[in-house]
Scaffold this motif. Structure first.
Motif, PDB file in Angstrom:
ATOM      1  N   VAL A  40      38.237 -89.532  58.322  1.00 38.29           N
ATOM      2  CA  VAL A  40      37.561 -87.826  58.137  1.00 38.29           C
ATOM      3  C   VAL A  40      38.436 -86.684  58.072  1.00 38.29           C
ATOM      4  CG1 VAL A  40      36.511 -88.865  60.508  1.00 38.29           C
ATOM      5  CG2 VAL A  40      38.009 -89.199  60.581  1.00 38.29           C
ATOM      6  N   CYS A  41      38.237 -86.054  57.944  1.00 39.30           N
ATOM      7  CA  CYS A  41      40.066 -85.002  57.916  1.00 39.30           C
ATOM      8  C   CYS A  41      39.895 -83.797  59.145  1.00 39.30           C
ATOM      9  CB  CYS A  41      39.926 -84.508  56.950  1.00 39.30           C
ATOM     10  SG  CYS A  41      40.216 -85.395  55.735  1.00 39.30           S
ATOM     11  N   LYS A  42      40.962 -83.422  59.252  1.00 41.62           N
ATOM     12  CA  LYS A  42      40.613 -82.265  60.071  1.00 41.62           C
ATOM     13  C   LYS A  42      41.168 -80.939  59.285  1.00 41.62           C
ATOM     14  CE  LYS A  42      43.351 -80.393  64.470  1.00 41.62           C
ATOM     15  NZ  LYS A  42      44.229 -81.087  65.623  1.00 41.62           N
ATOM     16  N   PRO A  43      40.745 -79.938  59.282  1.00 41.96           N
ATOM     17  CA  PRO A  43      40.751 -78.867  58.233  1.00 41.96           C
ATOM     18  C   PRO A  43      41.289 -78.141  58.861  1.00 41.96           C
ATOM     19  CG  PRO A  43      37.978 -78.849  59.088  1.00 41.96           C
ATOM     20  CD  PRO A  43      39.047 -80.041  59.524  1.00 41.96           C
ATOM     21  N   ARG A  44      42.177 -77.166  58.262  1.00 44.46           N
ATOM     22  CA  ARG A  44      43.087 -76.309  58.984  1.00 44.46           C
ATOM     23  C   ARG A  44      42.076 -74.644  58.476  1.00 44.46           C
ATOM     24  NH1 ARG A  44      47.694 -74.470  55.431  1.00 44.46           N
ATOM     25  NH2 ARG A  44      47.870 -76.568  55.558  1.00 44.46           N
ATOM     26  N   ALA A  46      39.057 -73.688  55.530  1.00 46.37           N
ATOM     27  CA  ALA A  46      38.035 -73.914  54.708  1.00 46.37           C
ATOM     28  C   ALA A  46      38.712 -74.189  53.135  1.00 46.37           C
ATOM     29  CB  ALA A  46      36.987 -72.679  53.828  1.00 46.37           C
ATOM     30  N   ALA A  47      40.101 -74.218  53.207  1.00 44.76           N
ATOM     31  CA  ALA A  47      40.450 -74.634  51.468  1.00 44.76           C
ATOM     32  C   ALA A  47      41.571 -75.594  51.394  1.00 44.76           C
ATOM     33  CB  ALA A  47      40.804 -73.467  50.775  1.00 44.76           C
ATOM     34  N   ASN A  48      41.829 -75.967  53.088  1.00 49.71           N
ATOM     35  CA  ASN A  48      42.827 -76.672  53.348  1.00 49.71           C
ATOM     36  C   ASN A  48      43.093 -77.849  55.144  1.00 49.71           C
ATOM     37  OD1 ASN A  48      45.332 -75.318  51.917  1.00 49.71           O
ATOM     38  ND2 ASN A  48      44.547 -73.422  53.087  1.00 49.71           N
ATOM     39  N   VAL A  49      43.193 -79.008  54.588  1.00 50.05           N
ATOM     40  CA  VAL A  49      43.710 -79.674  55.525  1.00 50.05           C
ATOM     41  C   VAL A  49      45.186 -80.453  55.743  1.00 50.05           C
ATOM     42  CG1 VAL A  49      42.817 -82.213  55.314  1.00 50.05           C
ATOM     43  CG2 VAL A  49      41.418 -81.103  54.131  1.00 50.05           C
ATOM     44  N   ASP A  50      44.582 -80.385  57.259  1.00 42.65           N
ATOM     45  CA  ASP A  50      46.183 -80.450  58.233  1.00 42.65           C
ATOM     46  C   ASP A  50      46.267 -82.217  57.582  1.00 42.65           C
ATOM     47  OD1 ASP A  50      47.259 -78.209  57.745  1.00 42.65           O
ATOM     48  OD2 ASP A  50      46.085 -77.886  60.361  1.00 42.65           O
ATOM     49  N   CYS A  51      45.472 -83.101  58.412  1.00 46.17           N
ATOM     50  CA  CYS A  51      45.393 -83.951  58.518  1.00 46.17           C
ATOM     51  C   CYS A  51      44.038 -84.911  58.695  1.00 46.17           C
ATOM     52  CB  CYS A  51      46.607 -84.735  59.451  1.00 46.17           C
ATOM     53  SG  CYS A  51      45.665 -84.687  61.576  1.00 46.17           S
ATOM     54  N   GLY A  52      44.636 -85.944  58.408  1.00 44.66           N
ATOM     55  CA  GLY A  52      42.881 -87.428  58.403  1.00 44.66           C
ATOM     56  C   GLY A  52      43.826 -87.992  58.972  1.00 44.66           C
ATOM     57  N   LEU A  53      42.061 -88.955  58.468  1.00 43.14           N
ATOM     58  CA  LEU A  53      42.606 -90.917  59.047  1.00 43.14           C
ATOM     59  C   LEU A  53      41.957 -91.177  58.134  1.00 43.14           C
ATOM     60  CD1 LEU A  53      40.183 -92.025  61.613  1.00 43.14           C
ATOM     61  CD2 LEU A  53      41.767 -90.861  62.861  1.00 43.14           C
ATOM     62  N   GLU A  54      41.804 -92.258  57.870  1.00 44.51           N
ATOM     63  CA  GLU A  54      41.390 -93.659  57.332  1.00 44.51           C
ATOM     64  C   GLU A  54      41.212 -94.937  57.643  1.00 44.51           C
ATOM     65  OE1 GLU A  54      42.952 -93.539  53.094  1.00 44.51           O
ATOM     66  OE2 GLU A  54      42.057 -91.604  52.528  1.00 44.51           O
ATOM     67  N   PHE A  65      49.292 -86.929  56.735  1.00 43.84           N
ATOM     68  CA  PHE A  65      49.752 -85.911  57.196  1.00 43.84           C
ATOM     69  C   PHE A  65      49.812 -84.646  55.500  1.00 43.84           C
ATOM     70  CE2 PHE A  65      50.726 -87.921  60.402  1.00 43.84           C
ATOM     71  CZ  PHE A  65      49.675 -87.780  61.727  1.00 43.84           C
ATOM     72  N   LEU A  66      49.307 -84.182  55.204  1.00 46.14           N
ATOM     73  CA  LEU A  66      48.852 -82.949  54.763  1.00 46.14           C
ATOM     74  C   LEU A  66      50.441 -81.387  54.712  1.00 46.14           C
ATOM     75  CD1 LEU A  66      46.285 -82.529  53.049  1.00 46.14           C
ATOM     76  CD2 LEU A  66      48.277 -84.884  52.556  1.00 46.14           C
ATOM     77  N   ASP A  67      51.137 -81.025  53.990  1.00 44.00           N
ATOM     78  CA  ASP A  67      51.817 -80.160  54.022  1.00 44.00           C
ATOM     79  C   ASP A  67      51.441 -78.435  53.082  1.00 44.00           C
ATOM     80  OD1 ASP A  67      52.358 -79.722  51.698  1.00 44.00           O
ATOM     81  OD2 ASP A  67      54.843 -80.381  51.113  1.00 44.00           O
ATOM     82  N   GLU A  68      52.110 -77.524  53.511  1.00 41.41           N
ATOM     83  CA  GLU A  68      51.596 -76.102  53.116  1.00 41.41           C
ATOM     84  C   GLU A  68      51.237 -76.853  51.521  1.00 41.41           C
ATOM     85  OE1 GLU A  68      55.745 -76.501  52.737  1.00 41.41           O
ATOM     86  OE2 GLU A  68      54.325 -76.853  54.078  1.00 41.41           O
ATOM     87  N   TYR A  69      51.468 -77.433  50.765  1.00 42.35           N
ATOM     88  CA  TYR A  69      50.811 -77.121  49.741  1.00 42.35           C
ATOM     89  C   TYR A  69      49.883 -78.244  49.357  1.00 42.35           C
ATOM     90  CZ  TYR A  69      55.256 -74.928  48.523  1.00 42.35           C
ATOM     91  OH  TYR A  69      56.201 -74.201  48.969  1.00 42.35           O
ATOM     92  N   GLN A  70      49.287 -79.240  50.035  1.00 42.37           N
ATOM     93  CA  GLN A  70      48.587 -80.536  50.777  1.00 42.37           C
ATOM     94  C   GLN A  70      48.412 -81.645  49.838  1.00 42.37           C
ATOM     95  OE1 GLN A  70      44.736 -79.079  51.576  1.00 42.37           O
ATOM     96  NE2 GLN A  70      46.953 -78.530  52.909  1.00 42.37           N
ATOM     97  N   ARG A  71      49.792 -82.103  50.485  1.00 38.75           N
ATOM     98  CA  ARG A  71      50.535 -82.959  49.265  1.00 38.75           C
ATOM     99  C   ARG A  71      50.931 -83.781  50.543  1.00 38.75           C
ATOM    100  NH1 ARG A  71      56.179 -80.606  46.786  1.00 38.75           N
ATOM    101  NH2 ARG A  71      57.034 -79.770  49.032  1.00 38.75           N
ATOM    102  N   LEU A  72      50.670 -84.979  50.211  1.00 38.36           N
ATOM    103  CA  LEU A  72      51.418 -85.979  51.755  1.00 38.36           C
ATOM    104  C   LEU A  72      52.300 -86.205  51.859  1.00 38.36           C
ATOM    105  CD1 LEU A  72      49.759 -88.566  52.961  1.00 38.36           C
ATOM    106  CD2 LEU A  72      50.766 -90.409  51.125  1.00 38.36           C
TER     107      LEU A  72
END
Length: 195
Positions: A40-44, A46-54, A65-72
């Motif tokens: 599951v993901c927690k979207p910031r 429509a285009a960005n995800v802040d965090c999620g879990l697997e 957790f993803l940063d402003e560049y959408q990298r882990l």
């Protein structure tokens, strides 16, 4: 669905369920109830995800957790314990080069390994280095914040919490070691991590 051989019947049932379910949330609920892998993901927005879990096949939950560049840039790993709760057994951070936004622009990483008794091991790795630095705690960390109740489906906020420890808690457990706390502070500033 790939599951270990001893769970072949569960995999077969899950594949059958997948053919009949109408949306991904329906499958995720089924997977959670049956200890099957899902994300599951927690979207910031429509285009960005802040965090999620697997949740994986051994019932660990990885919170990323993803940063402003959408990298882990950081993740926690929670493992279900005999008491039915989840314990954060580890976390990993990456520090990235200033002004760069690529996934491969990291130059250092830290791995924290936690035990339920409060022992902590920290491994620092420089990218492409042949050696790593390892520190072990001198006294137990207060691991009360490593614990999370097994959540009801959809109630992920406890697991998705980034701030788990009070400022200075890690300093205390490593007193006497030459752990370079300034590097952790630099990482916090570069990736907006808050401890």
């Amino acid at each position: 669905m790939h599951l270990p051989a001893e769970r072949a019947e569960e995999a077969k049932a899950a594949k059958k369920f997948l053919k009949t379910c109408t949306n991904v949330e329906e499958y995720a609920k089924y997977a959670y109830a049956n200890d099957l892998p899902f994300s599951v993901c927690k979207p910031r927005d429509a285009a960005n995800v802040d965090c999620g879990l697997e949740m994986d096949v051994i019932k660990d939950i990885t919170v990323f957790f993803l940063d402003e560049y959408q990298r882990l840039f950081m993740y926690y790993v929670f493992r279900k314990q005999e008491n039915g709760k989840y314990f954060c057994i580890g976390m990993m951070f990456w520090e990235f080069e200033d002004g760069k936004s690529g996934d491969d622009d990291d130059f250092k990483s830290w791995i924290y390994t936690f035990e339920t008794n409060g022992n902590v091991k920290v491994t620092e790795r420089e990218k492409d280095a042949s050696e790593e630095c390892i520190w072990t705690s001198k006294r137990p960390l207060n691991v009360a914040n490593n614990w999370e109740d097994a959540p009801a489906f959809g109630d992920w906020e406890g697991l998705l919490k980034m701030k788990r420890w009070q400022p200075g808690e890690f300093d205390e457990v490593f007193k006497g070691e030459k752990l370079q706390i300034q590097n952790i502070s630099k990482l916090k500033n570069s990736s907006n991590v808050v401890f």
